[in-house]
Design a protein around this motif. Structure first.
Motif, PDB file in Angstrom:
ATOM      1  N   PRO A 204     -26.164  -8.475  37.969  1.00  0.00           N
ATOM      2  CA  PRO A 204     -27.262  -8.633  37.010  1.00  0.00           C
ATOM      3  C   PRO A 204     -26.785  -8.464  35.566  1.00  0.00           C
ATOM      4  N   LEU A 205     -27.532  -9.062  34.662  1.00  0.00           N
ATOM      5  CA  LEU A 205     -27.175  -9.027  33.245  1.00  0.00           C
ATOM      6  C   LEU A 205     -28.465  -9.001  32.429  1.00  0.00           C
ATOM      7  N   ILE A 206     -28.442  -8.275  31.321  1.00  0.00           N
ATOM      8  CA  ILE A 206     -29.584  -8.238  30.408  1.00  0.00           C
ATOM      9  C   ILE A 206     -29.128  -8.692  29.028  1.00  0.00           C
ATOM     10  N   LEU A 207     -29.889  -9.585  28.429  1.00  0.00           N
ATOM     11  CA  LEU A 207     -29.674 -10.041  27.057  1.00  0.00           C
ATOM     12  C   LEU A 207     -30.858  -9.564  26.228  1.00  0.00           C
ATOM     13  N   ALA A 208     -30.603  -8.728  25.233  1.00  0.00           N
ATOM     14  CA  ALA A 208     -31.686  -8.099  24.479  1.00  0.00           C
ATOM     15  C   ALA A 208     -31.543  -8.378  22.995  1.00  0.00           C
ATOM     16  N   GLY A 209     -32.691  -8.449  22.317  1.00  0.00           N
ATOM     17  CA  GLY A 209     -32.679  -8.699  20.883  1.00  0.00           C
ATOM     18  C   GLY A 209     -33.667  -7.839  20.138  1.00  0.00           C
ATOM     19  N   ASP A 210     -33.950  -8.216  18.893  1.00  0.00           N
ATOM     20  CA  ASP A 210     -34.748  -7.373  18.008  1.00  0.00           C
ATOM     21  C   ASP A 210     -36.196  -7.212  18.443  1.00  0.00           C
ATOM     22  N   GLY A 211     -36.667  -8.078  19.354  1.00  0.00           N
ATOM     23  CA  GLY A 211     -38.008  -7.858  19.892  1.00  0.00           C
ATOM     24  C   GLY A 211     -38.117  -6.521  20.594  1.00  0.00           C
ATOM     25  N   VAL A 212     -37.005  -6.032  21.142  1.00  0.00           N
ATOM     26  CA  VAL A 212     -36.988  -4.712  21.787  1.00  0.00           C
ATOM     27  C   VAL A 212     -37.191  -3.618  20.748  1.00  0.00           C
ATOM     28  N   SER A 213     -36.459  -3.708  19.635  1.00  0.00           N
ATOM     29  CA  SER A 213     -36.581  -2.664  18.611  1.00  0.00           C
ATOM     30  C   SER A 213     -37.930  -2.725  17.905  1.00  0.00           C
ATOM     31  N   THR A 219     -36.134   2.876  25.193  1.00  0.00           N
ATOM     32  CA  THR A 219     -36.130   3.728  26.390  1.00  0.00           C
ATOM     33  C   THR A 219     -36.438   2.919  27.641  1.00  0.00           C
ATOM     34  N   GLU A 220     -37.400   2.024  27.535  1.00  0.00           N
ATOM     35  CA  GLU A 220     -37.781   1.208  28.687  1.00  0.00           C
ATOM     36  C   GLU A 220     -36.667   0.233  29.069  1.00  0.00           C
ATOM     37  N   LEU A 221     -35.993  -0.335  28.074  1.00  0.00           N
ATOM     38  CA  LEU A 221     -34.876  -1.235  28.364  1.00  0.00           C
ATOM     39  C   LEU A 221     -33.767  -0.485  29.083  1.00  0.00           C
ATOM     40  N   THR A 222     -33.454   0.712  28.624  1.00  0.00           N
ATOM     41  CA  THR A 222     -32.406   1.517  29.252  1.00  0.00           C
ATOM     42  C   THR A 222     -32.749   1.829  30.694  1.00  0.00           C
ATOM     43  N   ALA A 223     -34.025   2.135  30.964  1.00  0.00           N
ATOM     44  CA  ALA A 223     -34.444   2.458  32.326  1.00  0.00           C
ATOM     45  C   ALA A 223     -34.248   1.268  33.254  1.00  0.00           C
ATOM     46  N   VAL A 224     -34.606   0.070  32.795  1.00  0.00           N
ATOM     47  CA  VAL A 224     -34.434  -1.135  33.620  1.00  0.00           C
ATOM     48  C   VAL A 224     -32.951  -1.406  33.845  1.00  0.00           C
ATOM     49  N   GLU A 226     -30.491   0.713  33.944  1.00  0.00           N
ATOM     50  CA  GLU A 226     -29.928   1.681  34.882  1.00  0.00           C
ATOM     51  C   GLU A 226     -30.391   1.416  36.312  1.00  0.00           C
ATOM     52  N   LEU A 227     -31.635   1.016  36.476  1.00  0.00           N
ATOM     53  CA  LEU A 227     -32.123   0.683  37.815  1.00  0.00           C
ATOM     54  C   LEU A 227     -31.347  -0.482  38.414  1.00  0.00           C
ATOM     55  N   LEU A 228     -31.042  -1.470  37.590  1.00  0.00           N
ATOM     56  CA  LEU A 228     -30.325  -2.655  38.072  1.00  0.00           C
ATOM     57  C   LEU A 228     -28.811  -2.480  38.041  1.00  0.00           C
ATOM     58  N   GLY A 229     -28.341  -1.481  37.285  1.00  0.00           N
ATOM     59  CA  GLY A 229     -26.900  -1.386  37.068  1.00  0.00           C
ATOM     60  C   GLY A 229     -26.401  -2.593  36.308  1.00  0.00           C
ATOM     61  N   ALA A 230     -27.191  -3.044  35.325  1.00  0.00           N
ATOM     62  CA  ALA A 230     -26.932  -4.297  34.617  1.00  0.00           C
ATOM     63  C   ALA A 230     -26.274  -4.054  33.272  1.00  0.00           C
ATOM     64  N   ASP A 231     -25.233  -4.812  32.986  1.00  0.00           N
ATOM     65  CA  ASP A 231     -24.670  -4.817  31.640  1.00  0.00           C
ATOM     66  C   ASP A 231     -25.713  -5.345  30.667  1.00  0.00           C
ATOM     67  N   VAL A 232     -25.711  -4.775  29.458  1.00  0.00           N
ATOM     68  CA  VAL A 232     -26.645  -5.191  28.414  1.00  0.00           C
ATOM     69  C   VAL A 232     -25.856  -5.705  27.213  1.00  0.00           C
ATOM     70  N   TRP A 233     -26.134  -6.941  26.822  1.00  0.00           N
ATOM     71  CA  TRP A 233     -25.525  -7.543  25.640  1.00  0.00           C
ATOM     72  C   TRP A 233     -26.607  -7.810  24.608  1.00  0.00           C
ATOM     73  N   ASP A 234     -26.331  -7.479  23.356  1.00  0.00           N
ATOM     74  CA  ASP A 234     -27.257  -7.786  22.272  1.00  0.00           C
ATOM     75  C   ASP A 234     -27.086  -9.237  21.838  1.00  0.00           C
ATOM     76  N   VAL A 235     -28.203  -9.905  21.610  1.00  0.00           N
ATOM     77  CA  VAL A 235     -28.200 -11.301  21.188  1.00  0.00           C
ATOM     78  C   VAL A 235     -29.065 -11.422  19.932  1.00  0.00           C
ATOM     79  N   ASP A 236     -28.490 -11.983  18.866  1.00  0.00           N
ATOM     80  CA  ASP A 236     -29.252 -12.190  17.640  1.00  0.00           C
ATOM     81  C   ASP A 236     -29.965 -10.905  17.234  1.00  0.00           C
ATOM     82  N   TYR A 237     -29.246  -9.814  17.270  1.00  0.00           N
ATOM     83  CA  TYR A 237     -29.869  -8.525  17.000  1.00  0.00           C
ATOM     84  C   TYR A 237     -29.483  -8.036  15.613  1.00  0.00           C
ATOM     85  N   SER A 238     -30.271  -7.122  15.061  1.00  0.00           N
ATOM     86  CA  SER A 238     -29.917  -6.487  13.797  1.00  0.00           C
ATOM     87  C   SER A 238     -30.326  -5.024  13.767  1.00  0.00           C
TER      88      SER A 238
END
Length: 548
Positions: A204-213, A219-224, A226-238
């Protein structure tokens, strides 16, 4: 309701909405409006010497407060000066209320000096652009613009304010702007479907951006994750989407070459995209970079971004915070013991990798170069308790290695591709948080776009600190053209002379002093610790010319 001139009522409207600072550069067609602003109580005009600087400070202030900022530009020429920085605000979804004056509606037919179609100029770099022509609709129009700026997807808005309209009596009441709440949770059915698509993933993989911030969903992104054991990459983030020191946080996908993103995502069998679009590179992959058969789930409040460039299996228009919280609950119920064990093992592997990397980083020492010694001293002397505004670009990996972006609100990085935000952005952040240590990192090239911002910091006693990572060139262009040569099998040769900034030498410390700030130059690792002490102890703005 008293029909006072619109210029006075407008200032009261801004104050009612908490817009107590106006960043700008004055001009003749705004003179009556600025005269009213000068006379208003509890309202401050922050003067910049050029509109790009004002736009950059406003952007930094809005990002640091999490709310809107007010920017005044001078007619068509001032708007033209600010457009490059407004593009950055547009791409980064900064809620700016931008106003610019013109001579007056009654002069439209004359095609007079400085006459221009301000709305047409502003439209490509704003979410909404309009012009007020009715004296009885000034406040209504501004409230509409502010509501649009603050409603996700956030962004800058523009209102043209003719002088004769603002001089006329305005009978409108001053009332706070009503901004709709968008913290809407998705349906149970859509979340259950997302959980089904993600729960059986082996890679599994997670792509996250500024909509999260923006949603405050770290906190919710981190929980998901960890549940999936998924790498998280920032995309178009600031901003911070997840603590950079977390073992599952892998960094950013980059913004230049699509093949880099493809390498990162091609092996994933399930991908959760949240709060961003895919993909933002200058040279993106035209074909989908995802593996055939990979399950793609995209959660965002901006429906436009979902499946904009590549197909998805499930798109959910919802606020990331309640959506991720619901997804974590659904995954808790659905994940089998085998999948939980596999996720825990992936997390353990990443944790071991992080620990080894940290140990190697410590063993390597911190005094090999002036920039490493400086960053080590800065981290040590502040304990990492500072706000970083990062436009260091090619030096950013070192900045974040010593000052990892872990806490929301403590790190802001440049976005949108335009240079010059590092110094004014840090000034805006310091104005928003006067009790915090704020350090803006920029490059020698980027700094010279907006160096006069130091004058504004000195004028108002805004004690931000600044570091110019000085490599005497547009180093990013060196890196990018090297990639260009490689892709096209062009033999390596000398970089274009237009990328070089080494002659004549720019004396950044002397320039800072000429603008009312203070500064020094660091050329050797042994000078770094004392430079940090001087910078932090100085009561006003202070700049370090750091040789890279």
């Amino acid at each position: 309701m008293t029909a006072e001139p619109g210029k006075k009522k407008l200032i009261e409207q801004f104050k009612a909405d908490g817009l107590n600072f106006m960043f700008g550069n004055p001009g003749t067609v705004e003179q009556g409006f600025l005269d009213a602003a000068d006379a208003a109580e509890d309202f401050r005009y922050i003067l910049s010497l050029q509109e790009t600087v004002a736009a950059g400070i406003a952007d930094g202030y809005a990002r640091a407060t999490g709310g809107a900022a007010l920017l005044q530009l001078h007619s068509g020429v001032g708007l033209g000066n600010g457009i490059g920085m407004l593009y950055q605000s547009l791409r980064g979804h900064t809620p700016l209320v931008v106003v610019a004056g013109d001579a007056g509606v009654k002069y439209d037919v004359m095609d007079a000096q400085m006459a221009s179609d301000l709305v047409a100029m502003a439209r490509p770099v704003t979410k909404y652009a309009t012009r007020v022509t009715d004296p009885a609709s000034v406040l209504r129009t501004v409230r509409r613009a502010l509501k649009i700026a603050l409603t996700p997807p956030r962004g800058p808005v523009f209102v043209a304010l003719p002088m004769d309209v603002l001089d006329a009596p305005d009978p409108e009441p001053v009332v706070p702007t009503a901004v709709p709440r968008t913290d809407a949770a998705p349906s149970e059915a859509s979340i259950a479907q997302a959980a089904v698509l993600l729960a059986d993933a082996r890679r599994p993989l997670i792509l996250a951006g500024d909509g999260v911030s923006t949603a405050g969903a770290q906190t919710e992104l981190t929980a998901v994750a960890e549940l999936l054991g998924a790498d998280v990459w920032d995309v178009d983030y600031s901003e911070v989407t997840m603590a950079a020191s977390h073992p599952l946080h892998r960094g950013a996908t980059g913004h230049m070459f699509g093949e880099h993103s493809r390498e990162l995502v091609r092996d994933a069998d399930a991908v959760l995209v949240v709060g961003t679009y895919v993909f933002p590179e200058v040279f993106p992959e035209l074909a989908s970079p995802f593996a055939d058969g990979a399950a793609i789930v995209h959660i965002d409040l901006n429906a436009y971004e979902i499946a904009k460039n590549h197909p998805v299996d499930l798109g959910i228009v919802a606020d990331p915070k309640p959506a991720l919280r619901a997804l974590a609950t659904s995954l808790e119920r659905r994940l089998t013991a085998e999948r939980r064990s596999a996720a825990a093992e992936r997390l353990a592997v990443r944790t071991a990798e992080r620990d080894r990397a940290r140990a190697a980083f410590v063993r390597a020492g911190h005094d090999g170069t002036p920039i490493e010694a400086f960053l080590h001293a800065l981290a040590e002397q502040t304990g990492g308790d500072l706000i970083v505004f990062d436009e260091a670009l090619t030096s950013s990996p070192l900045v974040t290695a010593y000052l990892p972006p872990d806490r929301p609100g403590d790190y802001h990085v440049t976005r949108g591709g335009s240079l010059g935000v590092g110094i004014p952005g840090a000034i805006g952040a310091k104005l928003a948080h006067p009790d915090r240590t704020v350090v803006g990192f920029t490059g020698d090239g980027g700094s010279m776009y907006t160096y006069q911002a130091l004058w504004t910091a000195a004028r108002y006693g805004i004690a931000a600190k600044f570091v110019v990572c000085n490599n005497h060139k547009y180093r990013l262009l060196d890196d990018n053209i090297a990639q260009y040569w490689k892709e096209r099998a062009i033999p390596e040769h000398s970089f274009p002379r237009s990328f070089d900034l080494s002659h004549p030498e720019i004396d950044f410390a002397s320039l800072a002093r000429a603008l009312g700030a203070d500064g020094l130059r660091v050329e050797k690792p042994g000078q770094a610790a004392d430079a940090v002490r001087r910078m932090l102890a100085h009561p006003g703005p202070f700049l370090v010319d750091l040789q890279v």
